[in-house]
Motif scaffolding. Structure first.
Motif, PDB file in Angstrom:
ATOM      1  N   CYS A 149      12.019  -0.222   5.314  1.00 30.68           N
ATOM      2  CA  CYS A 149      10.546  -0.824   5.934  1.00 30.68           C
ATOM      3  C   CYS A 149      10.137  -2.199   5.833  1.00 30.68           C
ATOM      4  O   CYS A 149      10.604  -2.748   4.591  1.00 30.68           O
ATOM      5  CB  CYS A 149       9.366   0.213   5.899  1.00 30.68           C
ATOM      6  SG  CYS A 149       9.883   2.078   6.493  1.00 30.68           S
ATOM      7  N   CYS A 178      12.636  -2.106   0.813  1.00 29.52           N
ATOM      8  CA  CYS A 178      11.622  -2.587   1.799  1.00 29.52           C
ATOM      9  C   CYS A 178      11.275  -4.044   1.585  1.00 29.52           C
ATOM     10  O   CYS A 178      11.554  -4.427   0.397  1.00 29.52           O
ATOM     11  CB  CYS A 178      10.303  -1.636   1.359  1.00 29.52           C
ATOM     12  SG  CYS A 178      10.697   0.063   2.118  1.00 29.52           S
ATOM     13  N   CYS A 203      13.567  -3.819  -3.580  1.00 30.59           N
ATOM     14  CA  CYS A 203      12.627  -4.402  -2.726  1.00 30.59           C
ATOM     15  C   CYS A 203      12.114  -5.727  -2.963  1.00 30.59           C
ATOM     16  O   CYS A 203      12.500  -6.508  -3.942  1.00 30.59           O
ATOM     17  CB  CYS A 203      11.214  -3.400  -2.748  1.00 30.59           C
ATOM     18  SG  CYS A 203      11.333  -1.798  -2.212  1.00 30.59           S
TER      19      CYS A 203
END
Length: 462
Positions: A149, A178, A203
């Motif tokens: 995401c 993410c 991330c």
């Protein structure tokens, strides 16, 4: 006058706002498509695959919300979608949640499924969704995966804790693959009294907390009996004066195992790198690169690559890290069990090869690779210090400890200063003891000294 009054009253129904819509809670599954067919929801179909939410609404307990793959959801000013039932955002194609107009400040999603430790919520998956301006707040006990995401430009209207706000105690979170970019508030946040398991893996964080408040990009707490892991991630700062990269705290003094691992991260351009604050923690820091985290205008208030603020209950294992161009390399504030390298016995449980590297850490014209601002003895052997030659004399210049202030603990940084070694008298000479500054000591107390007999000398801990 009566006519005027009647005219004013007649306008009231036209100005009244509709109440937010709530589903019936009868087990129905809702999508944006099905919600757009219900006028009271305020969800409309703008064009194929593009929906607009003009008002807040609630998915009731007992109902289910499923975000379709590949759609775009535009949220108007102040709009919040509350989910008291279950939810899935498991999108196979990238899905966009954004603001409707350039002046809109939407809140985003608030998932607060009814649950407790004995009756956790169903697993929630948020995958392949790009959130712009709007955020995600969770408030339930259960398992959550947030994968692949993106969170851009979060405005903090959903929750000031973070673009992704986590809760409550007892939950388990995985945040993997993410990206968090340019949020006004931190990227990920957890309330100070919430103990949950969290893994952050692979991330990317860049310039979150653009409001420059006193919070790091990732602001989390210990997990109690659950683990906290932050690994293989990149933190890019914007040299802001109040924003660190990663902060992990135990402000409530929880006495659980509180295992924390910070490993394989690259951290640059912040007020400070990583802080571990106050209460009990079992900390492992390995193979992190922490460079150029020095942008607090006051060295007394920040600028450490790593800062361990303990109340005597932190256990720290620190291996293979690179710390460069910070105001302080490592600061150990308060007593704890600090192991930054202990090479004496490879078979010992607390063996640590060190392999940490320090370079150009300092402020006020003085280099500080390690500042022992505690009364604890710290082992820091097997490391490469920010000096030209790795001799005791030169290393001493970049370490602040008992040798500089008698009230502080000792730092043991030479590899041969581990344990007691007996030696036989040479030529009948009596044993003499010298401290690390070369001053002869008649009656040594506990500490590190050089024991000499004749032409033989070993370092011993008494």
């Amino acid at each position: 006058m009566k006519k005027l009054l009647l005219s004013v009253l007649s306008l009231v129904p036209l100005c009244a706002f509709a109440e937010d819509f709530t589903t019936a809670g009868d087990g129905t599954t809702y999508t944006l498509q099905s919600l757009s067919a219900i006028e009271a929801t305020g969800v409309t179909l703008e064009s194929e695959g593009v929906y607009v939410a003009s008002q807040s609404f609630t998915i009731a307990n007992g109902d289910f919300f499923n975000l379709e793959s590949g759609v775009t959801l535009k949220m108007a000013d102040g709009v919040q979608i509350i989910i008291d039932g279950a939810a899935q955002f498991n999108c196979t194609a990238q899905t966009l949640v954004t603001r409707n107009a350039e002046t809109d400040l939407p809140k985003g999603f608030y998932i607060r499924t009814e649950s407790d430790v004995d009756n956790p919520a169903p697993k929630t998956v948020i995958n392949n969704v790009k959130f712009e301006y709007a955020g995600v707040r969770t408030w339930f006990v259960g398992e959550v995966e947030v994968t692949n995401c993106e969170f851009w430009y979060n405005n903090g209207k959903n929750n000031s804790a973070g673009a992704l706000s986590l809760g409550i105690s007892g939950s388990e979170y995985l945040v993997k693959g993410c990206k968090f970019m340019y949020g006004e508030v931190p990227a990920i946040g957890v309330g100070a009294n919430i103990l949950l398991g969290l893994v952050i893996d692979d991330c990317y964080f860049e310039d979150n907390n653009t409001a420059n408040s006193n919070k790091p990009q990732v602001n989390i707490v210990i997990g109690g009996e659950k683990e906290i892991v932050v690994k293989n991630s990149t933190f890019v700062g914007a040299q802001r004066t109040k924003v660190g990269a990663l902060g992990i705290s135990n402000m409530i003094g929880d006495q659980s195992s509180n295992k924390v691992t910070v490993e394989g991260n690259d951290i640059r351009g912040h007020r400070y790198g990583v802080t571990f604050t106050y209460g009990p923690m079992n900390i492992v820091c390995k193979n992190n690169v922490v460079i150029d985290n020095k942008y607090d205008p006051s060295p007394m208030a920040g600028g450490s690559g790593f800062s361990f603020y303990s109340s005597g209950t932190q256990t720290v294992y620190f291996e293979g890290n690179t710390v460069e161009d910070c105001l302080w390399g490592i600061t150990a504030i308060g007593d704890g069990n600090y192991n930054f390298g202990k090479t004496g016995n490879p078979d010992a449980e607390d063996y640590n090869p060190g392999n940490n590297s320090f370079k150009n850490n300092g402020n006020g014209g003085v280099l500080y690779d390690l500042y022992n601002n505690s009364t604890s003895t710290i082992y820091a052997q097997g490391n490469t210090w920010g000096v030209e030659e790795q001799t005791a004399e030169q290393i001493e210049t970049v370490i602040f400890h008992q040798a500089d202030n008698a009230d502080l603990g000792l730092v043991i940084y030479m590899p041969d200063a581990d344990g007691i070694e007996d030696i036989e008298a040479a030529n009948g000479a009596a044993a003499e003891y010298f401290n690390l500054q070369g001053v002869k000591v008649a009656n040594p107390e506990n500490g590190l000294f050089i024991k000499k007999q004749g032409n033989k000398a070993v370092k011993v801990i008494l």
